[in-house]
Design a protein around this motif. Structure first.
Motif, short mmCIF file in Angstrom:
data_model
loop_
_atom_site.label_atom_id
_atom_site.label_comp_id
_atom_site.label_asym_id
_atom_site.label_seq_id
_atom_site.Cartn_x
_atom_site.Cartn_y
_atom_site.Cartn_z
N THR A 69 0.86 -1.19 0.00
CA THR A 69 0.00 0.00 0.00
C THR A 69 0.89 1.23 0.00
O THR A 69 1.52 1.55 1.02
CB THR A 69 -0.92 0.03 1.24
N ALA A 87 -4.83 5.49 10.35
CA ALA A 87 -6.12 5.08 9.80
C ALA A 87 -5.93 4.27 8.52
O ALA A 87 -6.60 3.25 8.30
CB ALA A 87 -7.01 6.30 9.55
N GLU A 88 -5.01 4.72 7.66
CA GLU A 88 -4.73 3.98 6.43
C GLU A 88 -4.16 2.60 6.74
O GLU A 88 -4.49 1.60 6.09
CB GLU A 88 -3.75 4.76 5.56
N THR A 90 -4.72 0.75 9.32
CA THR A 90 -5.79 -0.13 9.77
C THR A 90 -6.69 -0.55 8.61
O THR A 90 -7.07 -1.71 8.49
CB THR A 90 -6.62 0.57 10.86
N LEU A 91 -7.02 0.42 7.74
CA LEU A 91 -7.90 0.15 6.62
C LEU A 91 -7.35 -0.94 5.70
O LEU A 91 -8.08 -1.83 5.25
CB LEU A 91 -8.13 1.44 5.82
N HIS A 92 -6.05 -0.88 5.45
CA HIS A 92 -5.44 -1.82 4.51
C HIS A 92 -4.86 -3.05 5.21
O HIS A 92 -4.25 -3.89 4.54
CB HIS A 92 -4.35 -1.10 3.71
N ARG A 93 -5.03 -3.14 6.52
CA ARG A 93 -4.54 -4.29 7.30
C ARG A 93 -3.04 -4.50 7.06
O ARG A 93 -2.57 -5.63 6.93
CB ARG A 93 -5.34 -5.55 6.96
#
Length: 373
Positions: A69, A87-88, A90-93
């Motif tokens: 990512t 936040a990014e 977490t969103l993309h794991r």
């Protein structure tokens, strides 16, 4: 036994990255190790100028079977960006951080990984600082003003110091790195005081050797990118300088030179100058303070030696060079007030410094030293 004896004290040291891979082609050689650290890395960068390099790094990672990512800093290493990056993440794991860029990117990547307690890989794209090595990050405001530094739990898990990537950096970034690395000696030799701690003493002597090598090799390195002197200099700036801070800890880090840098960042007009450019100017200011307030004759000699070298490397040696020719008195006073604030590293000097005395040294930093009878 006295409780003030150094042998009785407990100290914690984050000395070095868990692994360093250096040399031409180091990036490709590092891919298997990166896979061991995570399969879904967040690839952090910033500068549009290095976007093609980061695109190539991403392609290599994808070819190695990783799910990448890519993302960018919007500012310097600041809380607003860090919250967005968390936040990014977490969103993309994501499961690891790869920071590829200059000092601000490396600091942000390290701090993000530290807060998330996940592996960190640093990939310097210039030799402008030793940020790829250290367990320390500097925090700034979104506008680029220095706020403070934060110690991290550990150094990066992997530092990839690829000479082929570094050779593509603008020459100005190497000159800036030279100034930042030179400051290790001028600051560590003061901040260590009369320490009897053997590790600190050894770190200070490493800083002296580092200075000598840079005095000898810097001009050749700038003139012949990729040559032997260039390799010695980039590794001195990006690796050895970090090792000195790791061994010596806070007692071998910053004094007035970095305090001046921190003060200068409070002015918008200085934001076009690189970190090491401001630090190099700060070394000249520190030597002026040592000479005028501390009566240090060695500081006079050091100033006479350093001033022409910094000028030859194209580094700023005056307020005018830093874009402050039109700075108001109140703006310069703001710089000095910040540099002299309570808790500032400037107070590691063995004498007191007022904002007024610092202002005089700022204005006179580029003046030739006058030999005293």
């Amino acid at each position: 036994m006295s409780t003030t004896d150094n042998s009785c004290l407990i100290s914690h040291h984050s000395i070095a990255p868990a692994r360093v891979i250096r040399g031409s082609g180091a990036w490709l050689d590092a891919l298997p190790r990166i896979r061991e650290l995570g399969f879904r890395p967040l690839l952090l960068g910033r500068s549009p100028a290095t976007q093609p390099l980061r695109d190539a790094l991403k392609a290599n990672l994808v070819s190695a079977g990783l799910e990448v990512t890519p993302t960018c800093l919007n500012h310097d290493c600041c809380e607003e960006d860090l919250r967005r990056l968390e936040a990014e993440f977490t969103l993309h794991r994501s499961d690891s951080v790869i920071a590829a860029g200059g000092g601000k990117v490396l600091d942000a990547g390290k701090l993000l990984a530290d807060r998330l307690d996940l592996p960190c890989i640093t990939v310097p794209l210039s030799a402008s600082t030793c940020a790829g090595w250290t367990a320390l990050s500097n925090l700034y405001s979104p506008e680029g003003a220095f706020l403070g530094d934060q110690a991290l739990k550990r150094c990066p898990d992997l530092l990839v110091f690829d000479h082929d990537l570094l050779r593509q950096a603008p020459p100005r970034t190497l000159a800036s790195g030279i100034a930042d690395a030179l400051a290790k000696w001028y600051e560590a030799s003061v901040s260590s005081g009369a320490s009897h701690d053997g590790l600190i003493q050894q770190a200070v002597q490493m800083a002296r050797v580092l200075r000598d090598q840079l005095l000898i090799d810097s001009v050749d390195a700038m003139q012949s990118p990729g040559g032997d002197a260039w390799v010695r200099v980039i590794e001195a700036c990006g690796l050895t300088a970090g090792l000195i801070g790791g061994l010596g800890g806070a007692r071998c880090r910053t004094v007035a030179a970095h305090a001046v840098h921190n003060g200068l960042t409070q002015l918008q007009a200085c934001h076009g100058s690189l970190h090491g450019e401001k630090v190099g100017f700060g070394v000249l200011v520190q030597l002026r303070l040592e000479e005028r307030l501390g009566g240090n004759r060695l500081a006079e000699q050091a100033h006479r030696q350093l001033l022409p070298l910094l000028s030859q490397l194209g580094l700023p040696v005056s307020l005018d060079d830093l874009g402050l020719s039109n700075a108001s008195l109140s703006e310069l006073q703001q710089v000095c007030e910040f540099a002299c604030r309570e808790g500032s590293d400037l107070h590691h000097l063995p004498f007191s410094v007022t904002p007024g005395a610092l202002l005089e040294a700022l204005v006179g930093a580029a003046e030739p030293s006058v030999r005293r009878p």
